[in-house]
Design an enzyme around this catalytic site. Structure first.
Site: not given
Ligand code: AGP
Length: 610
Positions: A2, A27, A75, A101-102, A483, A487, A490, A506, A605
């Site tokens: 948010c 964001r 969000w 926010n939160g 990483e 990338k 996502e 395995h 973000k």
């Protein structure tokens, strides 16, 4: 995640709020809204969907009037993305509007209590309890500061709040506990925002609100109070980022711009710390005397930063021979970790606001550890709460998919590892000099990788419709593979896994069949032969193999179907170069599939909630 914005001043608030919100679009959000206040009362416009939907609504119905207002991009956490759950939230009599926010953890009990008093709720959000509670308190006491302090006394959880109240037409109020919030100061009005980029066209002067602080923002001045209502003196913080740095500058996407900024970011992170052939980390209190006595390092982070930390673990252990524990913050904080005041706890975070990483930092401090933060955002909560800070001078990273922050995190960790090894007498002078010289070549080598993107574009065309893509490697190549895989998944939504290549047999090799793409990172000389056998094993089962390897290596001799070349460097530093073709490949896969890499679904973000 948010975003909050707010404005009070001589101008009409609505266009400024919309502009500020557009600067927070990166964001990630699923609904947006603004509310303004004038003599006729509060004017609320909010809607599910992107800002363009809100813009169309304003164009159709006219811009709400008033020189004071707040705005929000939401969000969804509590309650689905919908018009009614979008912020701002008004109380049931339209007296107060709040953006939040939160997460308010005790919202259900507060909601039940308020409903018993006859209060009518419209949304499914946790945030609406704030406007309902605040409006009732304000009605009773008639004072916005008192109403806010007593409301905050009832809230549990993390929040940043923006508030306007009909009864206080000259005041924009803001409060912060656990979620970031800044107040922007200027001669043509004052602002609030959850993130500095929202304010850059308007002002560089900000107050960074601390935990529990409340700001009463007027058109011509700002007052800050503690959560108990006592006045607080704030220092003005000057933001050094330029507007350009936070804009796309001719690139189609922020992600691409940030990938291409990496050579510059490498220089900005290294140059201030390399003088007279030595590494200087005294700015972060990392003197040789201190580093020499470190007995154990604990590295904690989330996502990309945790992948950088994996490389950091290997570098510190290999060079300084100090044991390093590594964990992701969301596990670390709940596993009752064994910590000692002698440990150096290192948290790595681009934003400096990640809730789990911040909680890990606080836990470590409670246990008496000294905390070093490696972060990109000056003045962020993690930077302020850590004992020592080493900044990654990557510049603002706007794209959700982290790229330049990863490279600069790696650099900071390499610097710590090399200097710690030297302080402990574990590096001879010649090796130390060799590392310094090699570090100084990395910016140019990154530039070389970026000279052409044709190969990555072609591979993206070839593989963008694959169901799964595997990344494999050994040692530091495995850390970089994690990483690379993150990338890809996502932003392109292709399923991807990173495997230590020795682990394939395995279990995971069962998934390899004709045509499955496997990207093998192949830079670690010490395990090259082992990796090549693993590559042959997947090839024998039909995999199409892409290698990322040094330009002068012989990996391609019949093993790989395609090779993406990087310039040779010391194997220790290879993740810093080998990730670049993987970033480009991920970017072009997203483009080929028609997705916007800057706005990946379900992602934000900075993750300021658990
Ligand atoms: C990856 O591209 C992400 N942006 C994500 O994994 C990120 O690294 C993670 O959320 C941690 O964020 P931080 O560095 O701001 O703490």
């Amino acid at each position: 995640m948010c975003g909050i914005v707010g404005y009070i001043g001589p101008e009409g608030a609505a266009p400024i709020l919309m502009d500020e919100l557009s600067r927070l679009e990166y964001r990630g959000y699923d609904s947006a809204g603004i509310v303004t206040l004038d003599g006729d009362g509060l004017h609320l416009v909010k809607t599910r969907g992107k800002l363009q939907v809100l813009r169309d609504r304003l164009a159709r119905d006219g811009e709400p009037k008033g020189n004071l207002g707040i705005g929000h991009t939401r969000w969804a956490t509590h309650g689905a993305p919908s018009d009614v759950n979008a912020h701002p939230h008004l109380d049931d009599q339209g007296r107060v509007a709040v953006v939040h926010n939160g997460i308010i953890e005790n919202y259900q009990s507060l909601r039940r209590e308020l409903e018993k008093e006859g209060c009518v709720f419209r949304s499914q959000t946790d945030s609406e309890v704030v406007s309902q509670l605040l409006a009732r308190r304000l009605e009773k006491c008639g004072d916005l500061l008192e109403a806010l302090t007593s409301t905050m006394g009832r809230l549990r959880g993390a929040y940043a709040l923006g508030v306007v109240a009909k009864a206080c037409p000259g005041t924009l109020a803001a409060a912060r506990k656990g979620s970031p919030l800044v107040v922007g100061l200027s001669d043509h009005g004052n602002y609030i925002a959850s993130d500095i980029p929202a304010l850059l066209p308007y002002t560089r002067k900000v107050y960074l609100l601390d935990e529990g602080e409340i700001a009463l923002v007027y058109a011509d001045h700002v007052e800050v109070y503690s959560e108990w209502g006592e006045p607080v003196e704030k220092k003005v913080y000057e933001v050094t980022w330029s507007v350009d740095a936070a804009e796309r500058g001719g690139y189609k996407h922020f992600m691409l711009k940030e990938i291409f900024e990496q050579p510059r970011a490498i220089r900005d992170t290294l140059n201030p710390r390399l003088r007279d052939g030595r590494i200087h980390l005294e700015e972060a209190g990392l003197t040789d005397e201190y580093l020499a006595q470190v007995k154990r390092v604990v590295l904690i982070a989330c996502g990309t930063a945790s992948h950088a930390s994996l490389v950091g673990r290997a570098a510190i252990e290999q060079l300084a021979r100090v044991p390093v524990e590594w964990d992701v913050a969301s596990e670390f904080r709940y596993r009752d970790p064994i910590l000692s005041p002698d440990d150096l706890l290192v948290v790595v975070s681009q934003s400096g606001e990640t809730a789990d990483t911040l909680a890990a930092l606080r836990l470590a401090k409670e246990n008496g550890c000294k905390v070093l933060a490696i972060t990109n955002v000056v003045g962020s909560t993690i930077a302020r709460e850590a004992d020592r800070v080493l900044y990654t001078w990557a510049g603002p990273e706007i794209a959700v998919a982290s790229t330049k922050a990863y490279l600069t995190q790696l650099l900071c960790l390499y610097l710590v590892a090399i200097e710690m090894a030297s302080a402990k007498g574990r590096l001879d002078a010649a090796t130390y000099d060799r590392y310094i010289r090699e570090l100084q070549t990395l910016s140019d080598k990154a530039q070389t990788v970026l000279t052409s993107t044709t190969a990555e574009q072609e591979l993206a065309k070839r593989f963008c419709h694959s169901r799964d893509i595997f990344f494999i490697g050994r040692g530091l190549d495995y850390a970089a593979a994690m990483e690379a895989s993150l990338k890809l998944k996502e932003i392109s939504y292709i399923h991807s896994e990173a495997m230590a290549s020795g682990e394939l047999k395995h279990g995971t090799i069962a998934l390899i069949e004709d045509g499955v793409p496997v990207v093998a990172l192949s830079t670690q000389g010490a395990v090259a032969e082992k990796l090549h056998s693993n590559i042959r094993a997947v090839k024998a089962r039909g995999a199409v193999v892409v290698c990322i390897a040094y330009g002068d290596s012989s990996v391609e001799d019949g093993v790989a179907d395609y090779v993406l070349y990087i310039p040779r460097t010391d194997d220790l530093f290879a993740p810093l170069l080998s990730i670049i073709p993987a970033q480009l490949f991920a970017y072009y896969c997203a483009i080929e599939r028609g997705y916007d890499p800057d706005k990946p679904r379900n992602l934000a973000k900075s993750v300021t909630v658990e």
